[in-house]
Design a protein around this motif. Structure first.
Motif, short mmCIF file in Angstrom:
data_model
loop_
_atom_site.label_atom_id
_atom_site.label_comp_id
_atom_site.label_asym_id
_atom_site.label_seq_id
_atom_site.Cartn_x
_atom_site.Cartn_y
_atom_site.Cartn_z
N PRO A 110 0.90 -1.40 0.02
CA PRO A 110 0.04 0.11 -0.04
C PRO A 110 0.83 1.42 -0.09
N ASP A 111 2.04 1.22 0.30
CA ASP A 111 3.07 2.50 0.40
C ASP A 111 2.85 3.30 -0.98
N VAL A 112 3.10 2.69 -2.20
CA VAL A 112 3.03 3.39 -3.33
C VAL A 112 1.70 3.97 -3.74
N VAL A 113 0.68 3.01 -3.57
CA VAL A 113 -0.69 3.48 -3.64
C VAL A 113 -1.07 4.81 -2.82
N ALA A 114 -0.53 4.71 -1.40
CA ALA A 114 -0.66 5.88 -0.72
C ALA A 114 -0.20 7.15 -1.38
N VAL A 115 0.98 7.10 -2.14
CA VAL A 115 1.44 8.26 -2.41
C VAL A 115 0.60 8.89 -3.54
N ASN A 116 -0.13 7.88 -4.26
CA ASN A 116 -0.93 8.25 -5.51
C ASN A 116 -2.28 8.73 -5.06
N ALA A 117 -2.57 8.29 -3.88
CA ALA A 117 -3.84 8.63 -3.27
C ALA A 117 -3.60 10.07 -2.71
N ALA A 118 -2.52 10.55 -1.98
CA ALA A 118 -2.10 11.77 -1.54
C ALA A 118 -2.23 12.80 -2.79
N SER A 119 -1.45 12.34 -3.83
CA SER A 119 -1.49 13.07 -4.97
C SER A 119 -3.00 13.55 -5.53
N ALA A 120 -3.79 12.63 -5.62
CA ALA A 120 -5.28 12.69 -6.09
C ALA A 120 -5.83 13.68 -5.17
N ALA A 121 -5.83 13.47 -4.07
CA ALA A 121 -6.16 14.20 -2.98
C ALA A 121 -5.92 15.93 -3.16
N MET A 122 -4.75 15.79 -3.21
CA MET A 122 -4.20 17.22 -3.35
C MET A 122 -4.65 17.92 -4.78
N ALA A 123 -4.79 17.14 -5.74
CA ALA A 123 -4.98 17.60 -7.14
C ALA A 123 -6.70 18.12 -7.24
N VAL A 124 -7.38 17.66 -6.16
CA VAL A 124 -8.98 18.05 -6.58
C VAL A 124 -9.02 18.89 -5.30
N SER A 125 -8.03 19.39 -4.51
CA SER A 125 -8.30 20.39 -3.43
C SER A 125 -8.39 21.83 -3.70
N GLY A 126 -7.69 22.16 -4.84
CA GLY A 126 -7.65 23.59 -4.83
C GLY A 126 -6.50 24.18 -4.23
N ILE A 127 -5.72 23.46 -3.38
CA ILE A 127 -4.38 23.88 -2.77
C ILE A 127 -3.34 24.15 -3.89
N PRO A 128 -2.69 25.28 -3.90
CA PRO A 128 -1.70 25.57 -4.92
C PRO A 128 -0.56 24.55 -4.86
N TYR A 129 -0.23 23.83 -5.90
CA TYR A 129 0.81 23.02 -5.79
C TYR A 129 1.20 22.65 -7.53
N ASP A 130 2.30 22.30 -7.95
CA ASP A 130 2.68 22.04 -9.22
C ASP A 130 2.65 20.47 -9.57
#
Length: 217
Positions: A127-147
């Motif tokens: 699950p470690d790699v899956v967690a990185v992708n989940a965190a990235s997806a959550a950031m992507a839909v959050s509207g928080i500024p990041y590249d």
């Protein structure tokens, strides 16, 4: 509240599913990523900026937990509760933090917290790699500024062949094991080890990871 959205594709011969709008709808961003039968939930929240702060680092806190219920068990015996994060959980928190941290804009001073939790785990997919992708997806839909967003994969080498996201049974056979994360155009993190393989094979492993990373992004 955000509407539910689901995207599914094959990655390394196994289904990879991204879902948003299903859980934690009050959070700015939340996502569930399922790979095989391993499922990880991630949510991200951001505080209002604190006036008067002038620091040169990102106030990012990452939490990752592997609860026993994810394997269909519960603590028994004398200890009947979950305890502090184990070493694997702490290392996975760092695995999530490192590829995301460089992508925030300079001078960004809001406190950010990313919480990830393993909901289900199978015997094949870590699950470690899956967690990185989940965190990235959550950031992507959050509207928080990041590249971002980013994608993250594990690369193994068995014999003369690179293997994408090797299973738990394949890992002992790997002479090289690397976790590679990056955006659509660049690599932001490489971590791993190898049994004295030449440098060009390590570079080939990074190049091998770029296409599935783009697919994840």
């Amino acid at each position: 509240m955000a509407a539910m959205h689901r995207v599914e594709a094959a990655l390394g011969g196994r289904p990879c599913v991204f879902e948003t709008g299903r859980m934690a709808r009050q959070a700015p961003g939340a996502a569930i990523v399922t790979y095989g039968e391993t499922m990880v939930f991630a949510a991200v929240v951001m505080a209002d900026p604190r006036p008067g702060l002038d620091w040169d680092f990102v106030s990012l806190t990452v939490d990752y937990r592997e609860r026993t219920f994810a394997a269909g068990k519960f603590p028994g015996g004398f200890l009947k509760r979950e305890w502090a994060p184990r070493l694997k959980e702490t290392l996975t928190m760092r695995l999530i933090d490192r590829p995301l941290r460089p992508l925030f804009p300079a001078g960004f001073a809001n406190d950010i917290q990313i919480a990830t939790s393993v909901l289900s785990v199978d015997k094949d997919n870590d699950p470690d790699v899956v967690a990185v992708n989940a965190a990235s997806a959550a950031m992507a839909v959050s509207g928080i500024p990041y590249d971002g967003p980013i994608g993250c994969v594990r690369v193994g080498r068995i014999g003369q062949t690179f293997v994408l996201n090797p299973t738990q049974s394949e890992l002992p056979q790997c002479e090289l094991e690397m976790v590679v994360a990056g955006t659509e155009s660049s690599i932001t993190m490489v971590e791993g080890g190898a049994k004295e393989v030449p440098e060009d094979i390590v570079l080939d492993a990074i190049a091998f990871a770029q296409e599935p990373i783009r697919q994840l992004v």
